[in-house]
Design an enzyme around this catalytic site. Structure first.
Site, short mmCIF file in Angstrom:
data_model
loop_
_atom_site.label_atom_id
_atom_site.label_comp_id
_atom_site.label_asym_id
_atom_site.label_seq_id
_atom_site.Cartn_x
_atom_site.Cartn_y
_atom_site.Cartn_z
N TYR A 143 1.58 7.06 -7.67
CA TYR A 143 1.17 7.15 -6.27
C TYR A 143 1.63 5.86 -5.61
O TYR A 143 0.94 4.84 -5.66
CB TYR A 143 -0.35 7.34 -6.17
N ASP A 183 3.65 11.12 -5.39
CA ASP A 183 3.77 10.82 -3.97
C ASP A 183 4.50 9.50 -3.85
O ASP A 183 3.94 8.43 -4.10
CB ASP A 183 2.36 10.74 -3.36
N HIS A 282 -1.37 17.46 1.37
CA HIS A 282 -0.13 17.67 0.62
C HIS A 282 -0.20 19.03 -0.06
O HIS A 282 -1.28 19.60 -0.24
CB HIS A 282 0.06 16.60 -0.46
#
Length: 476
Positions: A143, A183, A282
């Site tokens: 992330y 991400d 998302h």
């Protein structure tokens, strides 16, 4: 076929669905989640121990309810090793994956701890058979930090990217295959963004320059699995601004990736953006690869199954308290007491009852009883006077109430003239519809200031049905 999913879940505890049912519906063998938003003390058993899966977490050590990643593996795809962080600075287990040469030599110890402290990475080591060779595959769930081009967090974000690149280099130099997914907090090309503000300098941002160099087309060792298969597919977004209802018009960005080291390109069968899956700002992305993954028979020590709070090794509160047992006197026959006599325990109980009765009798002794009688007599004598006082009070109250009723209308009208309530919202210029009141959250001189904007879902500037550009500051 081996299926792997990445999904920024935006808070794992916010899921309205049972995690096992949710994971099974994704049709994946390994599920990598980002932004779990929990620390270890917030992790409950139903989240940590999902039937049929092993899980591996990295928690933020900076603040609660922030960042965090987790990797869930089906039991038939159990990893051989696992560790958290890009540099392994918080690993306390012996079965970590290792190979830190480049990353450790390029950062200070303090710098490495800062990169690992936000809970942004989990790595799992798997193995698969390729012809006669057993290949090691590292899955790196990340992330990446979010930062604008002029944001004070940008240096931290770029350092995270650099450490990720170096760690991948260390693995590749050992002959490992690598999947980096998660991400990445950057949309790579113009085609990956709904409507960039500055098209001319879009590709020159530091984050995009890093991603260019990481990927094969820019000289790197990885391929973007989605763009490798669908190089010209437009409006393929993975993230939308839910506060502006941007998903309604598919007005988003593609910032979630599954990146494969070059050796895995031939195994790639498909990569799909699962835009029909809701529950976050998302959506999941899934890649399918022709790999024969071999499961480990022993789970790594990082697995949540071995956490003390879930493994049964943690001391229970009850162990700190001893049970108090009462000694039961043996029967009369054992003590040889005369038949028909009371056992000692029974006699003790009767004695206690007699003591309680004695205490009650003392309360109603002659002196106390007399006091009670006097109180009752005095109370009766006061009843008559109280009745007279009540009658006078009722007459007074009735008069006051009548006066209040007569003045209520004028008072109410006076208050209404002062408290008119908020004015109606303005109408937007594009649709002549009532606007929505919003608040500035970005740091700066206008932070927490309110403004009116079109209430429709945001969309492309050419879309007449999307949010118009109406804007006006709310009166302070």
């Amino acid at each position: 076929m081996f299926n792997i999913v990445t999904w920024n879940i935006n808070g794992i505890r916010s899921s309205q669905q049972n995690l096992k049912d949710l994971f099974d519906s994704l049709g994946a063998d390994i599920i990598c989640l980002q932004e779990t938003k929990i620390t270890r003390d917030m992790l409950d058993e139903s989240t940590a121990l999902v039937d049929g899966y092993s899980s591996f977490y990295s928690f933020s050590r900076k603040r609660s309810g922030y960042s965090g990643v987790a990797t869930y593996c089906k039991n038939s795809y159990s990893p051989f090793q696992a560790e958290e962080g890009l540099a392994g600075t918080f690993n306390v287990h012996d079965d970590k994956i290792d190979f830190y040469d480049n990353v450790h030599s390029s950062f200070t110890d303090e710098g490495l701890r800062a990169l690992d402290a936000e809970g942004r990475c989990v790595m799992t080591l798997h193995k698969f058979q390729k012809e006669e060779t057993l290949i090691s595959l590292v899955v790196i769930n990340v992330y990446c930090p979010n930062a604008g081009e002029n944001d004070e967090r940008l240096p931290y974000k770029l350092e995270f990217y650099r450490a990720l690149n170096l760690r991948c280099h260390d693995f590749l130099s050992q002959g490992y295959y690598v999947i980096v997914l998660g991400d990445m907090n950057v949309s790579h090309r113009l085609i990956d963004h709904c409507e960039p503000e500055d098209v001319t300098s879009f590709s020159k941002s530091p984050s995009r320059l890093w991603l260019d160099g990481f990927l094969h087309e820019g000289g790197g060792k990885f391929v973007d699995s989605f763009r490798h298969l669908y190089p010209t597919k437009a409006k393929a977004f993975t993230c939308w601004n839910t506060k502006l209802s941007a998903r309604v018009n598919n007005y988003g960005t593609r910032i979630d990736y599954i990146l494969l080291s070059n050796q895995l390109t031939d195994a790639l069968q498909d990569c799909i953006i699962m835009s029909d899956v809701y529950g976050s700002d998302h959506c999941p992305v899934k890649s399918s690869l022709a790999l024969d993954i071999i499961a480990s028979t022993k789970l790594p020590a990082l697995c949540t199954k071995f956490f003390k709070e879930f493994s049964g090794k943690q001391l229970k509160m009850s162990t700190f308290f001893c049970k108090r047992t009462l000694a039961v006197e043996p029967s009369n026959e054992i003590h040889g007491e005369p038949e028909g006599s009371e056992p000692k325990k029974m006699r003790l109980s009767l004695k206690t009852n007699k003591q309680q009765q004695s205490s009650l009798l003392k309360f109603f002794s002659s002196g106390t009883a007399n006091s009670v009688k006097e109180s009752v007599s005095s109370s009766n004598s006061l009843d008559t006077k109280k009745s007279e006082d009540d009658s006078k009070y009722f007459e007074s109250t009735t008069s006051t109430f009548t006066t209040s009723i007569s003045s209520y209308s004028s008072a109410s009208a006076a208050w209404k003239s002062v408290l008119k309530g908020p004015p109606p919202p303005p109408l937007c210029s594009g649709h002549q519809e009532a606007c929505t009141l919003r608040t500035v959250k970005k740091k700066g001189p206008n932070m927490n200031r309110q403004f009116w904007t079109c209430s429709r879902a945001t969309g492309h500037s050419s879309d007449l049905n999307a949010q118009c550009n109406f804007f006006v500051w709310a009166k302070r």
